[in-house]
Design a protein around this motif. Structure first.
Motif, short mmCIF file in Angstrom:
data_model
loop_
_atom_site.label_atom_id
_atom_site.label_comp_id
_atom_site.label_asym_id
_atom_site.label_seq_id
_atom_site.Cartn_x
_atom_site.Cartn_y
_atom_site.Cartn_z
N CYS A 299 0.86 -1.18 0.00
CA CYS A 299 0.00 0.00 0.00
C CYS A 299 0.90 1.23 0.00
O CYS A 299 1.80 1.34 0.83
N TYR A 300 0.65 2.15 -0.95
CA TYR A 300 1.42 3.40 -0.94
C TYR A 300 0.69 4.42 -0.07
O TYR A 300 -0.51 4.62 -0.26
N GLY A 301 1.39 5.07 0.81
CA GLY A 301 0.83 6.15 1.63
C GLY A 301 -0.42 5.71 2.36
O GLY A 301 -0.58 4.54 2.69
N ASP A 303 -3.64 4.72 1.84
CA ASP A 303 -4.66 4.30 0.88
C ASP A 303 -4.53 4.94 -0.50
O ASP A 303 -5.53 5.14 -1.19
N GLU A 304 -3.31 5.31 -0.90
CA GLU A 304 -3.19 5.93 -2.23
C GLU A 304 -3.37 4.89 -3.32
O GLU A 304 -4.10 5.08 -4.28
N PHE A 305 -2.66 3.80 -3.19
CA PHE A 305 -2.79 2.72 -4.16
C PHE A 305 -2.46 1.42 -3.44
O PHE A 305 -1.49 1.35 -2.68
N THR A 306 -3.27 0.39 -3.64
CA THR A 306 -3.02 -0.89 -2.99
C THR A 306 -2.85 -1.98 -4.03
O THR A 306 -3.66 -2.09 -4.96
N GLY A 324 -1.16 -6.17 -18.27
CA GLY A 324 -2.21 -5.48 -17.53
C GLY A 324 -2.15 -4.00 -17.87
O GLY A 324 -1.16 -3.54 -18.43
N PRO A 325 -3.20 -3.26 -17.52
CA PRO A 325 -3.24 -1.84 -17.86
C PRO A 325 -2.17 -1.03 -17.14
O PRO A 325 -1.53 -1.52 -16.21
N ASN A 326 -1.99 0.21 -17.56
CA ASN A 326 -1.08 1.12 -16.87
C ASN A 326 -1.62 1.44 -15.48
O ASN A 326 -2.83 1.48 -15.27
N GLY A 327 -0.72 1.68 -14.55
CA GLY A 327 -1.12 2.15 -13.22
C GLY A 327 -1.78 1.07 -12.37
O GLY A 327 -2.53 1.35 -11.45
N ILE A 328 -1.49 -0.22 -12.67
CA ILE A 328 -2.18 -1.30 -11.98
C ILE A 328 -1.24 -2.02 -11.01
O ILE A 328 -1.64 -2.95 -10.30
N GLY A 329 0.05 -1.64 -11.00
CA GLY A 329 0.96 -2.20 -10.01
C GLY A 329 2.01 -3.17 -10.56
O GLY A 329 2.69 -3.84 -9.78
N LYS A 330 2.19 -3.19 -11.89
CA LYS A 330 3.18 -4.13 -12.45
C LYS A 330 4.60 -3.77 -12.02
O LYS A 330 5.37 -4.64 -11.61
N SER A 331 4.92 -2.49 -12.12
CA SER A 331 6.27 -2.08 -11.71
C SER A 331 6.44 -2.24 -10.20
O SER A 331 7.53 -2.58 -9.72
N THR A 332 5.37 -2.01 -9.47
CA THR A 332 5.43 -2.20 -8.01
C THR A 332 5.76 -3.65 -7.70
O THR A 332 6.61 -3.93 -6.84
N PHE A 333 5.11 -4.58 -8.39
CA PHE A 333 5.40 -6.01 -8.20
C PHE A 333 6.87 -6.29 -8.50
O PHE A 333 7.55 -7.00 -7.74
N PRO A 483 -7.01 1.09 -12.23
CA PRO A 483 -5.74 1.78 -12.28
C PRO A 483 -5.68 2.94 -11.28
O PRO A 483 -6.67 3.65 -11.10
N ALA A 484 -4.55 3.11 -10.65
CA ALA A 484 -4.27 4.18 -9.68
C ALA A 484 -5.05 4.05 -8.38
O ALA A 484 -4.88 4.85 -7.47
N VAL A 485 -5.92 3.02 -8.25
CA VAL A 485 -6.68 2.84 -7.02
C VAL A 485 -6.29 1.51 -6.36
O VAL A 485 -5.74 1.48 -5.27
P1 ADP Z 1 2.21 -0.08 -13.63
O1 ADP Z 1 3.63 -0.55 -13.62
O2 ADP Z 1 1.21 -1.19 -13.73
O3 ADP Z 1 1.94 1.02 -14.63
P2 ADP Z 1 2.89 1.06 -11.04
O4 ADP Z 1 3.26 -0.09 -10.17
O5 ADP Z 1 4.00 1.89 -11.59
O6 ADP Z 1 1.90 0.58 -12.17
O7 ADP Z 1 1.96 2.05 -10.22
C1 ADP Z 1 0.70 1.66 -9.64
C2 ADP Z 1 0.06 2.89 -8.94
O8 ADP Z 1 0.86 3.24 -7.82
C3 ADP Z 1 -0.02 4.14 -9.80
O9 ADP Z 1 -1.23 4.80 -9.52
C4 ADP Z 1 1.17 4.96 -9.33
O10 ADP Z 1 0.90 6.35 -9.50
C5 ADP Z 1 1.25 4.60 -7.87
N1 ADP Z 1 2.62 4.71 -7.33
C6 ADP Z 1 3.74 4.16 -7.86
N2 ADP Z 1 4.81 4.42 -7.08
C7 ADP Z 1 4.36 5.17 -6.05
C8 ADP Z 1 4.99 5.76 -4.90
N3 ADP Z 1 6.30 5.63 -4.68
N4 ADP Z 1 4.20 6.48 -4.07
C9 ADP Z 1 2.88 6.62 -4.27
N5 ADP Z 1 2.23 6.08 -5.33
C10 ADP Z 1 2.95 5.36 -6.22
#
Ligand code: ADP
Ligand code: ADP
Length: 542
Positions: A299-301, A303-306, A324-333, A483-485
């Motif tokens: 979870c970022y912050g 409840d910003e994105f989970t 998957g779509p943009n903003g869905i957490g792929k890079s986060t994974f 996305p973004a949620v």
């Molecule tokens: P994807 O790779 O699927 O496009 P990301 O994992 O980059 O998605 O991001 C998923 C969501 O998390 C997006 O809404 C992005 O803005 C948000 N996000 C990414 N990194 C951070 C961070 N360090 N702090 C807060 N929000 C973030």
């Protein structure tokens, strides 16, 4: 010599006897004696989308400047003045004759979307609304903003937009204009598949409903196929000469391009054909598990994105695709796997060496490419490394350049090479197709695939290019959610199950081309589309 080249023949592999017909004629334009020459011109048509398929550096921008009336072509004649009447005469009887007459008479107006949207912030100060309002010539801006989901960033400064947001703003800004001729130099970079399909539909509608001429350069073949009515293939030797073929049907143009052989031109443009498998690859059941990971949450912050990750396993020697779509957490994974981010729940400590290429490549030290790569691997320069890495990624020509001077595509290729050259248990490539032209994608795909097979390497690839995914992946991991949620990462599954889940979310089905088995997007609500959706077979129809 054949009259084109004076010192060294640039057509190394081409025998003079086999010179394509186009090269025996005069070029449309030559920048100077022994300088780059462009043969043939694309032919925009009212009410149609004309595609150009080919590598960068082959004269596409030159062609467009001619079609926009900005560059008066010299027909390769340097010793006599040439005017538009001469050009018209030279193209009499071809598809482009009427168009050239209009350019001569000053009757063509042009709107253009640049290739490198990242550079827009350097030329515009202000927010999205201010930029777009200047372009609202057809009164369609509101609907474009809605369909391209630009609303959330309308009051944001252009400087703060992400690549995908800039791309959609640039598309809206171009399509909002009121001109005869629209030129779009790549529409897909940074967009996910849903956004790509939307962009393609908007362009088609403007052509069909408003009778405009659209010319599109695109390197994502599935989208180009959906988008264009006719196709020019462009080939040649980047920097030396480029040939734009006469228009082909989109189906034939792409098939011939993939086959590496242009039928009408009797011209081989690549030694090997690119082949797609009609049926999902059989999942190797024998493969050992490289690593298992548990359910994870990040979870970022507040409840910003989970992101919720369903636990799963990664197998030895597989290429695991991630979609998957943009903003869905792929890079986060990806960052959870590499340990760059700590999960809130679950333990992602994989105890693996991971070599990671991030989505936004940031290598830009003041260091030469060869020095940089040889600092990563002692294989650098070995014949194996040259054949498997340097050659397919076309690094030879840029070895002596500084990292900070590289173009986006060059930097991407160096970053892929660096990632694969490192010794690691797991290779993770985030969007390797970004900035690569179609030929480089093909080459990079086969380099990654071969590397996985020959080095028994395990590779994870995140990408939006369906053809690249099809050619690369053994299994698929699908992300969905809002996305973004919030995002949800499913456990890795077979290509068939993964594609079905992924494409069902998008409501897009694919059929197979009869000749080459390459996947083609079905028209929405066509008979095949309806049938495949009811059967739940979105990609590998039986
Ligand atoms: P994807 O790779 O699927 O496009 P990301 O994992 O980059 O998605 O991001 C998923 C969501 O998390 C997006 O809404 C992005 O803005 C948000 N996000 C990414 N990194 C951070 C961070 N360090 N702090 C807060 N929000 C973030
Ligand atoms: P593309 O759009 O396909 O990448 P361009 O039309 O921009 O290709 O360029 C094709 C070739 O023409 C390049 O090698 C480029 O260096 C050369 N070129 C472009 N403009 C000029 C110019 N004004 N004078 C000389 N050479 C040029």
């Amino acid at each position: 010599t054949c009259g084109i080249c004076v010192e060294k023949c640039p057509f190394d592999a081409i025998e003079i006897i086999n010179l394509p017909q186009e090269l025996q004629d005069d070029p449309a334009h030559r920048y100077g004696e022994n300088a780059f020459s462009l043969y043939g011109l694309p032919a925009p048509q009212e009410g149609k989308v004309t595609g150009i398929l080919g590598p960068n550096g082959i004269g596409k921008t030159t062609a467009v400047r001619i079609l926009a009336g900005e560059l008066e072509p010299n027909l390769g004649r340097h010793d006599e003045p040439v005017d538009w009447d001469d050009v018209l005469e030279a193209y009499r009887g071809t598809e482009i004759q009427d168009y050239i007459a209009d350019v001569r008479d000053g009757e063509v107006t042009v709107a253009r979307k640049p290739q490198y949207v990242d550079q827009i912030p350097n030329t515009f100060d202000g927010n999205t609304r201010e930029l777009l309002e200047q372009t609202d010539e057809r009164g369609e801006l509101e609907s474009l903003v809605e369909r391209l989901s630009i609303d959330p960033v309308m009051d944001q400064s252009i400087d703060d937009l992400s690549g995908g947001e800039l791309q959609r703003v640039a598309l809206a800004a171009t399509l909002a204009r009121d001109t005869d001729f629209y030129f779009l130099d790549e529409i897909t970079p940074y967009l996910d598949i849903g956004q790509r399909v939307t962009a393609a539909r908007l362009i088609r509608e403007l052509a069909e409903e408003e009778d405009r001429s659209m010319l599109v350069v695109e390197h994502d073949l599935a989208i180009l196929d959906l988008l264009a009515d006719t196709l020019h293939v462009a080939y040649g030797e980047p920097g030396a000469y480029g040939v734009v073929t006469a228009p082909k049907s989109v189906r034939n143009g792409i098939n011939e391009y993939l086959a590496g052989y242009l039928d009408n031109e009797n011209m081989r443009i690549r030694p090997d054909a690119i082949e797609f498998e009609e049926h999902a690859p059989r999942t190797a059941t024998r493969a050992d598990t490289l690593v298992e990971y548990p359910d994870l949450t990040k979870c970022y912050g507040e409840d910003e994105f989970t992101l919720e990750v369903e636990g799963g396993e990664i197998r030895e020697n597989e290429v695991l695709g991630i979609v998957g779509p943009n903003g869905i957490g792929k890079s986060t994974f990806a960052k959870l796997l590499t340990g760059n981010l700590e999960p809130d729940e679950g333990d992602a400590d994989l105890d693996l060496e991971i070599s990671y290429k991030p989505q936004y490549v940031t290598i830009d030290q003041h260091m030469r490419v060869d020095a940089f790569l040889s600092s990563i691997t002692d294989q650098f320069g070995s014949s194996y490394w040259n054949t498997e890495i340097a050659q397919p990624l076309q690094l030879e020509r840029i070895m002596e350049q500084n990292l900070s001077d590289l173009s986006g595509g060059e930097r991407q290729r160096v970053a892929i090479a660096a990632c694969l050259s490192d010794s690691a248990d797991l290779y993770l490539l985030d969007e390797p197709s970004a900035h690569l032209d179609v030929e480089q994608r093909v080459q990079a795909t086969s380099a990654i695939r071969r590397y996985a097979e020959q080095q028994d390497a395990t590779v994870l690839v995140i990408d939006h290019d369906i053809y690249m995914m099809d050619l690369l992946a053994d299994r698929l991991m699908v992300f969905d959610g809002e996305p973004a949620v919030h995002g949800r990462a499913g456990t890795p599954q077979s290509m068939r199950d993964g594609m079905n889940e992924f494409l069902a979310n998008l409501e897009v089905t694919f059929r197979r081309d009869e000749r080459t088995s390459r996947p083609r997007i079905n028209k929405p609500d066509s008979q095949l589309d309806k049938q495949q959706r009811s059967e739940g077979e979105y990609y590998y129809a039986p």
